[in-house]
Write an enzyme that holds these catalytic residues in place. Sequence first.
Site, PDB file in Angstrom:
ATOM      1  N   GLN A   1       0.845  -1.203   0.000  1.00 51.88           N
ATOM      2  CA  GLN A   1       0.000   0.000   0.000  1.00 51.88           C
ATOM      3  C   GLN A   1       0.881   1.254   0.000  1.00 51.88           C
ATOM      4  O   GLN A   1       1.579   1.516   0.988  1.00 51.88           O
ATOM      5  CB  GLN A   1      -0.868  -0.006   1.268  1.00 51.88           C
ATOM      6  CG  GLN A   1      -1.762   1.196   1.441  1.00 51.88           C
ATOM      7  CD  GLN A   1      -2.495   1.177   2.792  1.00 51.88           C
ATOM      8  OE1 GLN A   1      -1.937   0.725   3.793  1.00 51.88           O
ATOM      9  NE2 GLN A   1      -3.712   1.642   2.822  1.00 51.88           N
TER      10      GLN A   1
ATOM     11  N   GLU B   1     -10.276  -1.234   5.532  1.00 45.70           N
ATOM     12  CA  GLU B   1      -9.104  -1.561   6.356  1.00 45.70           C
ATOM     13  C   GLU B   1      -9.474  -1.433   7.835  1.00 45.70           C
ATOM     14  O   GLU B   1      -9.176  -2.313   8.641  1.00 45.70           O
ATOM     15  CB  GLU B   1      -7.956  -0.600   5.991  1.00 45.70           C
ATOM     16  CG  GLU B   1      -6.641  -0.913   6.699  1.00 45.70           C
ATOM     17  CD  GLU B   1      -5.507   0.049   6.294  1.00 45.70           C
ATOM     18  OE1 GLU B   1      -5.722   0.915   5.420  1.00 45.70           O
ATOM     19  OE2 GLU B   1      -4.409  -0.082   6.866  1.00 45.70           O
TER      20      GLU B   1
END
Length: 396
Positions: A121, A239
Site C-alpha cells: 500500500q 481496512e
Amino acid sequence: MDLDFSPDDRAFRDEVRALIADAFPPGLSYDDSREHRKMWRLAMASRGWSLNKWPVRFGGPGWTPGQNYIWERETTSAGLPPQVPGMGMAMLAPILFGYGSPIQQERFLPDIREDRVVWCQGYSEPGSGSDLASLGTRAVRDGEVYVVDGEKVWTSGAHEADWMFCLTRTSSESRPQAGITFLLIDMKTPGIEVRPIISIDGRHAFNRVTFDGVRVPVENRIGIEGEGWTYAKGLLTHERTGQAFVSLSMTLLARIRDAAAVIPGSGGGTLLEDPGFVSRLTLAEVELEALAMTEMRTLWEVAAGSAPGAQSSMLKLKGTDIVQRMTEFFIECAGPYAAPWLPATDFPKGTPQPDPIGPDWARREIARYFEARAASIAGGTDEIQRNIIAKHVLRL
Ligand SMILES: Cc1cc2nc3c(=O)[nH]c(=O)nc-3n(C[C@H](O)[C@H](O)[C@H](O)COP(=O)(O)OP(=O)(O)OC[C@H]3O[C@@H](n4cnc5c(N)ncnc54)[C@H](O)[C@@H]3O)c2cc1C
C-alpha cells in the site's frame, strides 16, 4: 432480543469446526512452516471458503454476516487466518469490485484469489500521514503513460511486493482532496527503489519507496483521474472495519483465563481468583461483547448495501483499546517474566544464547504486547479516528 446463534448458524459452526479439525489437527502451528500455510489455504479453497467476503458474482460463498462472523471467530481461535492473508485480498479486492473496470477485475482478481501476487500500500509519505490528502508524489500524463516521481514511506512489505496500489497527485489546482489519482504500479518498473526501515525489534517490515520517472500505463489507473481520494477513503473504511480485532481479543481472553488459573494471585489463591484482576478482566470482556455486537451490526449493514463509513472508526478505536488491554493482562500474568525481550542480534555471532526463562507463552505474548502498540497508528491514528467520530457521528 435473542442474541444467540440460530440453529442454522450453529449447524454452520459445527461444519466449520469439522473442517478445521480435519484439515488442521491440533498441535500444528500455521506459522511454523510454509507447508502448514499451504495446507490451510488448500483446505479453505477445497470448500470455496477462502473468498468469504467476496461478492457471489466474483466467486464468494454468499455467506450471511453471521456466517462470516462464525468463520472468523472459529478460525482465529484455532490460530488460523480467516482468509488468504495480504493487502490484495483485504484492501484492494473490495476497490476492484466497486471501481475497477471489467478488464482490471479480470486481470488482477484471479492472482489475488490464488495468492500468486503480493501487494503493498503506497499511501503515506514523509510529511503526509494523518494529513494524507497533502500527498505530493506526482503523476504527470505523457500520452498513454503517467510518469511518477516522489517518495512513499512506512510501506509495509514493499521489499517482497510484486505490485503497489498507490495514491499520486495529478493536479494541485483546487482543494488537496481533488487531483489525487489511484494507480496500480508494477514494482519491477524501472525507476523504483525500495530501501529498508529496520524497526526497534530488529525486523524488516517497513520501507521507503522512491519513484524516479516511473512510467505507469494509463490502463493501470483505477476509475477516473483525480477521483482517487474517494476510492482511497473507501479502502480505508474496509481496512479499519477489519481492525476491530474482535476474534483476536476473544482468543486472547480465553488464553489469559488459562494462564491466570495457574498463576498465584495476591490473596493466596490463583490470579483468576483475585477480585481486582477478575473485575478488570470482566469489564474488558463486557466491552468486548459490546464491540462484537457493533461489528455484527456493521457487517449486516454492509451486507445490506451501505458503506461502513464512520462506524469503521468506532470499531478500530475501541478494538485497538481492547486488544491492547488484553496484551496488558498478559503482562500482569507474566509478572517477572515480562522483562524486556532481547532480540538474538544482541549476542555476538557464535555466542551461545542464554536459555529463555519462564513459560513459552510469556515470550510470545510480550512480543505481541509491543506489536499491539502499532495498532494505534497503522490505518490512521487514534486521534484521527476520534476526529472522524466527532465530525461525522457527533456532528461537532
Ligand atoms: C504497523 C504500521 C504499518 C503501516 N503500514 C503502512 C503501509 O503499508 N502503507 C502506508 O502507506 N502507510 C503505512 N503506515 C503508516 C501509517 O498510515 C501512518 O503512520 C499513519 O497514518 C500516521 O501518519 P504519520 O506517521 O505521518 O504521523 P503524523 O500524521 O505525523 O502524526 C503524528 C501524531 O500527531 C497526531 N495528529 C496528526 N494530525 C492530527 C490531527 N488533525 N488531530 C489530532 N492529532 C493529530 C497523530 O495522531 C500522531 O499522534 C503504517 C504504520 C504502521 C504503524
